[in-house]
Design a protein around this motif. Structure first.
Motif, PDB file in Angstrom:
ATOM      1  N   SER A 294       2.950  -2.937   8.264  1.00  0.00           N
ATOM      2  CA  SER A 294       2.489  -2.304   6.992  1.00  0.00           C
ATOM      3  C   SER A 294       1.051  -2.473   6.804  1.00  0.00           C
ATOM      4  O   SER A 294       0.592  -3.515   7.351  1.00  0.00           O
ATOM      5  N   SER A 295       0.447  -1.614   6.180  1.00  0.00           N
ATOM      6  CA  SER A 295      -0.988  -1.668   5.598  1.00  0.00           C
ATOM      7  C   SER A 295      -1.169  -1.343   4.334  1.00  0.00           C
ATOM      8  O   SER A 295      -0.262  -0.485   3.790  1.00  0.00           O
ATOM      9  N   THR A 296      -2.228  -1.688   3.643  1.00  0.00           N
ATOM     10  CA  THR A 296      -2.330  -1.345   2.374  1.00  0.00           C
ATOM     11  C   THR A 296      -3.762  -0.655   2.347  1.00  0.00           C
ATOM     12  O   THR A 296      -4.895  -0.782   2.800  1.00  0.00           O
ATOM     13  N   VAL A 297      -3.900   0.498   1.530  1.00  0.00           N
ATOM     14  CA  VAL A 297      -5.163   1.167   1.317  1.00  0.00           C
ATOM     15  C   VAL A 297      -5.603   0.662  -0.049  1.00  0.00           C
ATOM     16  O   VAL A 297      -5.008   0.713  -1.024  1.00  0.00           O
ATOM     17  N   TYR A 298      -6.811   0.213   0.032  1.00  0.00           N
ATOM     18  CA  TYR A 298      -7.688  -0.322  -1.140  1.00  0.00           C
ATOM     19  C   TYR A 298      -8.685   0.396  -1.433  1.00  0.00           C
ATOM     20  O   TYR A 298      -9.369   1.295  -0.709  1.00  0.00           O
ATOM     21  N   ARG A 299      -8.874   0.448  -2.807  1.00  0.00           N
ATOM     22  CA  ARG A 299      -9.921   1.163  -3.466  1.00  0.00           C
ATOM     23  C   ARG A 299     -10.731   0.724  -4.319  1.00  0.00           C
ATOM     24  O   ARG A 299     -10.200  -0.622  -4.998  1.00  0.00           O
ATOM     25  N   LYS A 300     -11.929   0.666  -4.351  1.00  0.00           N
ATOM     26  CA  LYS A 300     -12.970   0.202  -5.222  1.00  0.00           C
ATOM     27  C   LYS A 300     -13.752   1.052  -5.854  1.00  0.00           C
ATOM     28  O   LYS A 300     -14.229   2.278  -5.435  1.00  0.00           O
ATOM     29  N   SER A 301     -14.045   1.095  -7.244  1.00  0.00           N
ATOM     30  CA  SER A 301     -14.804   1.901  -8.217  1.00  0.00           C
ATOM     31  C   SER A 301     -16.233   1.724  -7.819  1.00  0.00           C
ATOM     32  O   SER A 301     -16.680   0.450  -7.853  1.00  0.00           O
TER      33      SER A 301
END
Length: 305
Positions: A294-301
């Motif tokens: 599995s992988s995770t999509v990370y987001r930063k404002s």
């Protein structure tokens, strides 16, 4: 030169990527994949499609870092989302952090309000770096696999449905069907040319392993498959079924046709990727697939006060 080239260790130098760098970038990405998972999933066609993304300006949105001997040590690109890869031999020297800083600065300069990056969950160093920089999990992605020690059985189609392999001339109908199906979760529609670069125009596109379902003469479902020689396995790039023909077993039928076609070409495993926004994980598990990793999509404002 790219804007604001980050400070690099002594002897390292940076420049933008060009189309001529496709093979070299692929070697770098392949080395990262082998180090992490023991096999290669990327191909040069996928790298070339990224460099041709609409809106991506290679002179501004890409960065290659070479070591003192001239070998590619790391790369990054940013355009609505970003990727950063550091060759295993060059990790621990701050290259990943420097390229992450550069990507964020470039994204702000381009007017983006956020930056997104996907990282395998077992790449603990990259996960730790993103988390300490303020990135938060957004979406989970899974790579699923279907082992095929024996030829997969293919179910009978529903009444009135026929299945055949992809043929020349099917491209535009398949694109329209897939984009219509993906409208439910994707943020934007891909133009035909953008879609084609990632699929039917890719050197690894496998039309004979790509299955289409028809009800009469109407296309109602599609599986677009790639044959990845370095991985030694089949890969399903996209699966789509028209809304009014869902819950009839069409996706399972198409996948099994593609799995069987790959098996007859000597492949003993077929994989595909999905993510939590699609809601399709249970479907693939019912087909007999299992999660490889599995992988995770990370987001930063990137919004400023």
């Amino acid at each position: 030169m790219p804007e604001l080239v980050p400070p690099l260790p002594a002897g390292y130098r940076a420049r933008p990527a060009t189309a001529d760098d496709t093979s070299t970038i692929h070697h770098l990405v392949s080395a990262c994949e082998r180090e992490l998972h023991g096999r290669v999933r990327s191909d040069p066609g996928g790298i070339a499609a990224v460099l041709a993304r609409p809106g991506l300006v290679p002179e501004l949105d890409t960065l290659l870092v070479h070591d003192p001997t001239g070998r590619l040590a790391a790369r990054a690109w940013v355009n609505r989302r970003s990727e950063v890869d550091v060759h295993p031999r060059h990790r621990g020297r701050g290259l990943g952090a420097a390229l992450l800083d550069w990507a964020e600065v470039r994204a702000r300069r381009a007017g983006s309000e956020q930056i997104v990056q996907t990282v395998p969950d077992d790449d603990t160093g990259a996960v730790a770096l993103l988390r300490c920089r303020g990135y938060a999990p957004m979406v989970t992605e899974w790579l699923l696999e279907f082992p095929m020690p024996e030829e997969p059985a293919v179910p009978e189609p529903p009444a009135g449905v026929t299945v055949r392999a992809f043929r020349p001339g099917d491209e535009h109908d398949a694109h329209r069907l897939i984009e219509d199906a993906f409208d439910e979760w994707q943020q934007r529609r891909e133009s035909y040319q953008e879609w084609a670069r990632h699929t039917v125009e890719r050197p690894t596109f496998a039309p004979e392993m790509s299955s289409l379902a028809f009800h009469g003469d109407q296309l109602i479902g599609a599986v677009v498959a790639l044959n990845l020689p370095e991985a030694g396995e089949g890969y399903v790039e996209q699966v789509a079924v028209r809304r009014d023909h869902r819950h009839r077993g069409i996706a399972r039928l198409l996948l099994r046709h593609s799995f069987r076609a790959f098996h007859r070409q000597g492949r003993r495993t077929c994989v595909l990727g999905t993510h939590s926004d699609t809601g399709a994980l249970d479907l693939y598990l019912r087909v007999g697939m299992g999660v490889r990793h599995s992988s995770t999509v990370y987001r930063k404002s990137l919004r400023t006060a």
